[in-house]
Write a protein that holds these residues in place. Sequence first.
Motif, PDB file in Angstrom:
ATOM      1  N   SER A  44      11.451   2.552  -3.975  1.00 67.78           N
ATOM      2  CA  SER A  44      10.276   3.399  -3.798  1.00 67.78           C
ATOM      3  C   SER A  44      10.663   4.862  -3.861  1.00 67.78           C
ATOM      4  O   SER A  44      11.830   5.221  -3.637  1.00 67.78           O
ATOM      5  CB  SER A  44       9.596   3.115  -2.449  1.00 67.78           C
ATOM      6  OG  SER A  44      10.402   3.568  -1.375  1.00 67.78           O
ATOM      7  N   GLN A  60       9.665   7.149  -1.799  1.00 67.08           N
ATOM      8  CA  GLN A  60      10.001   7.594  -0.444  1.00 67.08           C
ATOM      9  C   GLN A  60      11.460   7.309  -0.107  1.00 67.08           C
ATOM     10  O   GLN A  60      12.162   8.147   0.470  1.00 67.08           O
ATOM     11  CB  GLN A  60       9.088   6.891   0.571  1.00 67.08           C
ATOM     12  CG  GLN A  60       9.348   7.300   2.018  1.00 67.08           C
ATOM     13  CD  GLN A  60       8.423   6.582   2.997  1.00 67.08           C
ATOM     14  OE1 GLN A  60       7.648   5.705   2.607  1.00 67.08           O
ATOM     15  NE2 GLN A  60       8.507   6.954   4.256  1.00 67.08           N
ATOM     16  N   GLU A  61      11.933   6.144  -0.513  1.00 64.71           N
ATOM     17  CA  GLU A  61      13.306   5.754  -0.228  1.00 64.71           C
ATOM     18  C   GLU A  61      14.296   6.655  -0.967  1.00 64.71           C
ATOM     19  O   GLU A  61      15.291   7.109  -0.388  1.00 64.71           O
ATOM     20  CB  GLU A  61      13.513   4.296  -0.640  1.00 64.71           C
ATOM     21  CG  GLU A  61      14.849   3.718  -0.240  1.00 64.71           C
ATOM     22  CD  GLU A  61      14.987   2.250  -0.609  1.00 64.71           C
ATOM     23  OE1 GLU A  61      16.109   1.718  -0.490  1.00 64.71           O
ATOM     24  OE2 GLU A  61      13.982   1.643  -1.038  1.00 64.71           O
ATOM     25  N   GLU A  73       3.319   4.469  -7.957  1.00 68.40           N
ATOM     26  CA  GLU A  73       4.011   5.730  -7.699  1.00 68.40           C
ATOM     27  C   GLU A  73       4.373   6.435  -9.008  1.00 68.40           C
ATOM     28  O   GLU A  73       4.418   5.813 -10.075  1.00 68.40           O
ATOM     29  CB  GLU A  73       5.278   5.490  -6.873  1.00 68.40           C
ATOM     30  CG  GLU A  73       5.000   4.935  -5.489  1.00 68.40           C
ATOM     31  CD  GLU A  73       6.260   4.855  -4.652  1.00 68.40           C
ATOM     32  OE1 GLU A  73       6.265   5.411  -3.539  1.00 68.40           O
ATOM     33  OE2 GLU A  73       7.244   4.243  -5.113  1.00 68.40           O
TER      34      GLU A  73
END
Length: 211
Positions: A34, A36-37, A59
């Motif tokens: 992801s 965010q990761e 995303e």
Amino acid sequence: MSVVVLDDHRMVGQAIAGVLSEVAGLNVTGVCVSVQEVVALINCSPPRLLVVDVELGGECYRDAVDPLLQRRPEAELLFITAMASQFVPPADLQPFTIGVMDKAQAWDQLLAVLMPWKQGLCGGITAAMQGCELQLAAIDRLSPRERRLVRELGCGLLNKEIAARLELSVATVETYRKSVAAKLGVSGAELVRLATLHRTLRWDAGSPAAV
């Protein structure tokens, strides 16, 4: 030469990371699924190369790419997509792009894309070698177990990870590290740098990655 892989299918990302690490000898510091990761990882330690899937579900890959280039302007990008023939990196990202790879291509095609990038870094590798040629040569004269330890250090693994791979205790790995560092006449931190450089040179010379 740290590398991070971003693909929303973890198994695909792990497969790519395996090729980069075990065959190309690159230091894969993360496999993310992801934005965010990967952004969290970039904020901690921005990689030299980001291998990023263009299609990330809901995303946008730019949300990972832009923070990386802000934190590390010399970073570069390798795009992976199922529609490589249709994807063209945006104009502002083209100077940072080393290639666009079709997911349907074989792994040797991935390596073919990476080789020019690695060759372009040879000047930096040559400079890094200066003053440590004797130690690099001495690595090849270590025992098989010691060379395996150096190889794992060159992959960026921690002592507990090396212990698991070599089926040793953490204490034994620490003892091996001290012994190898003493034989090479370097500090613990310098041993890691030598291990990383040695692994890179073995790939550039066409040598097998395994010890």
